[in-house]
Design a protein around this motif. Sequence first.
Motif, short mmCIF file in Angstrom:
data_model
loop_
_atom_site.label_atom_id
_atom_site.label_comp_id
_atom_site.label_asym_id
_atom_site.label_seq_id
_atom_site.Cartn_x
_atom_site.Cartn_y
_atom_site.Cartn_z
N ALA A 107 13.53 -6.36 -16.59
CA ALA A 107 14.27 -7.17 -15.62
C ALA A 107 14.10 -6.56 -14.23
O ALA A 107 14.22 -5.35 -14.05
N GLY A 108 13.80 -7.41 -13.25
CA GLY A 108 13.57 -6.90 -11.91
C GLY A 108 14.24 -7.74 -10.84
O GLY A 108 14.95 -8.71 -11.14
N SER A 109 14.01 -7.37 -9.61
CA SER A 109 14.51 -8.14 -8.46
C SER A 109 13.47 -8.03 -7.36
O SER A 109 12.63 -7.12 -7.36
N ALA A 110 13.52 -8.95 -6.42
CA ALA A 110 12.49 -9.03 -5.38
C ALA A 110 12.33 -7.72 -4.63
O ALA A 110 13.32 -7.07 -4.27
N GLN A 111 11.09 -7.32 -4.41
CA GLN A 111 10.79 -6.15 -3.59
C GLN A 111 10.24 -6.64 -2.25
O GLN A 111 10.47 -7.78 -1.87
N GLY A 112 9.58 -5.78 -1.52
CA GLY A 112 9.10 -6.15 -0.20
C GLY A 112 7.79 -6.93 -0.26
O GLY A 112 7.19 -7.12 -1.32
N ALA A 113 7.32 -7.37 0.90
CA ALA A 113 6.04 -8.06 0.99
C ALA A 113 4.92 -7.08 0.70
O ALA A 113 4.96 -5.92 1.11
N ILE A 114 3.92 -7.55 -0.03
CA ILE A 114 2.78 -6.69 -0.38
C ILE A 114 1.98 -6.36 0.88
O ILE A 114 1.68 -7.24 1.69
N ARG A 115 1.66 -5.09 1.06
CA ARG A 115 0.89 -4.66 2.23
C ARG A 115 -0.54 -5.16 2.11
O ARG A 115 -1.15 -5.08 1.04
N ARG A 116 -1.11 -5.63 3.21
CA ARG A 116 -2.45 -6.20 3.21
C ARG A 116 -3.41 -5.34 4.03
O ARG A 116 -3.03 -4.76 5.05
N VAL A 117 -4.66 -5.31 3.56
CA VAL A 117 -5.70 -4.57 4.26
C VAL A 117 -6.96 -5.41 4.32
O VAL A 117 -7.14 -6.35 3.53
N ASP A 118 -7.85 -5.06 5.25
CA ASP A 118 -9.13 -5.77 5.32
C ASP A 118 -10.16 -5.03 4.47
O ASP A 118 -9.86 -4.01 3.83
N GLU A 119 -11.41 -5.51 4.49
CA GLU A 119 -12.45 -4.93 3.63
C GLU A 119 -12.70 -3.45 3.94
O GLU A 119 -12.80 -2.62 3.04
N ALA A 120 -12.84 -3.13 5.22
CA ALA A 120 -13.12 -1.75 5.60
C ALA A 120 -11.96 -0.83 5.21
O ALA A 120 -12.17 0.28 4.69
N GLN A 121 -10.74 -1.28 5.45
CA GLN A 121 -9.58 -0.46 5.11
C GLN A 121 -9.46 -0.27 3.59
O GLN A 121 -9.11 0.82 3.12
N SER A 122 -9.75 -1.33 2.84
CA SER A 122 -9.66 -1.22 1.38
C SER A 122 -10.70 -0.22 0.86
O SER A 122 -10.42 0.56 -0.06
N SER A 123 -11.87 -0.21 1.46
CA SER A 123 -12.91 0.75 1.05
C SER A 123 -12.46 2.17 1.31
O SER A 123 -12.67 3.07 0.48
N ASP A 124 -11.83 2.40 2.45
CA ASP A 124 -11.33 3.74 2.77
C ASP A 124 -10.27 4.18 1.76
O ASP A 124 -10.25 5.34 1.33
N ILE A 125 -9.38 3.27 1.38
CA ILE A 125 -8.34 3.60 0.42
C ILE A 125 -8.94 3.92 -0.95
O ILE A 125 -8.57 4.89 -1.61
N MET A 126 -9.94 3.14 -1.36
CA MET A 126 -10.57 3.38 -2.65
C MET A 126 -11.37 4.68 -2.66
O MET A 126 -11.61 5.26 -3.71
N GLU A 127 -11.75 5.15 -1.46
CA GLU A 127 -12.47 6.42 -1.36
C GLU A 127 -11.54 7.60 -1.17
O GLU A 127 -12.00 8.74 -1.05
N GLY A 128 -10.22 7.35 -1.13
CA GLY A 128 -9.28 8.48 -1.11
C GLY A 128 -8.31 8.54 0.06
O GLY A 128 -7.41 9.37 0.06
N MET A 129 -8.46 7.68 1.04
CA MET A 129 -7.51 7.68 2.15
C MET A 129 -6.18 7.06 1.74
O MET A 129 -6.13 6.20 0.86
N SER A 130 -5.11 7.49 2.40
CA SER A 130 -3.83 6.84 2.22
C SER A 130 -3.80 5.53 3.00
O SER A 130 -4.68 5.30 3.87
N TYR A 131 -2.82 4.68 2.71
CA TYR A 131 -2.68 3.42 3.45
C TYR A 131 -2.52 3.69 4.94
O TYR A 131 -3.13 3.02 5.79
N GLU A 132 -1.70 4.70 5.28
CA GLU A 132 -1.44 5.02 6.68
C GLU A 132 -2.71 5.50 7.38
O GLU A 132 -2.99 5.14 8.53
N GLU A 133 -3.49 6.34 6.68
CA GLU A 133 -4.72 6.84 7.27
C GLU A 133 -5.74 5.71 7.47
O GLU A 133 -6.43 5.66 8.50
N ALA A 134 -5.83 4.82 6.49
CA ALA A 134 -6.83 3.75 6.56
C ALA A 134 -6.50 2.71 7.61
O ALA A 134 -7.39 2.15 8.25
#
Length: 269
Positions: A159-186
């Motif tokens: 059982a859950g309740s609504a959380q916040g809006a999902i954070r969005r990134v572009d292609e370059a930022q997503s690549s950085d995150i997948m390579e090890g950067m944090s969301y804030e760094e990317a």
Amino acid sequence: MKFRKVLAAVAAAAVAVSMTAINAFAATVTLDSEYPGAWGASKTIPKAEFEAIGGDVKVVLTVETKDPLIGNHNHLAKPMNICVSWDQITDGLTSDTAIAKGDGFFVFAEGQTTLEFVVPQSVWSEFKGYVDDEGNEDESGGLAFQVCDVIIKSADLSAGSAQGAIRRVDEAQSSDIMEGMSYEEATGAAPAAADDTASAEVDEAPAATDDADEAPAAPAAAEAPAATTDAPAPAVTTTAAATGNTAVASIAVVMAVAGAAAIAAKKRK
């Protein structure tokens, strides 16, 4: 002897009630043990699992990221209403921790093992099975994922309740995150909200002390600890209420103790 038997029966009933509460609020669905292939579909979390819990349902995926055969990491999974279409349904979900690209694919950092989000009832109620030529719907409908370099091994539902809006990134930022950067760094987003709040609280505390030194009134000094002591109490209550299990188990224990006390009082008479 009769008293002991009654007390044992009441205690057993309390345990049974608490166990029933736990089962009613959670389920684990086993999905893929092997990689379904790049851009393939995972196994499905059946709609019946969402119906059994009811309301908004929190989903926690257990995942394994895979190294790409060539090139950069590309760990992605897109939630979809599998029997209706492979279109993303990410826009209808909420999460305080998940990250997704604009096309609806969740982004996983290398080595990430879990992902949490909430599926509102308005979304999972639209899950449908395949319909045959005679208009009969089967039970295959539910939540599945189109994946790349990710194995979705299981899903814990509760059982859950609504959380916040999902954070969005572009292609370059997503690549950085997948390579090890944090969301804030990317993204260059400041982790400011939490840090600024903490800083403000630290800055305000000495001010209160200075005021107390200038006008050393005993009542003012006594009030500050009282506010600090009361602050954690709502958090504990909120957490218990959110799960639904602690409250039921507590009621069961109280009933058991009350029943035992009533029996003991009757015997003394």
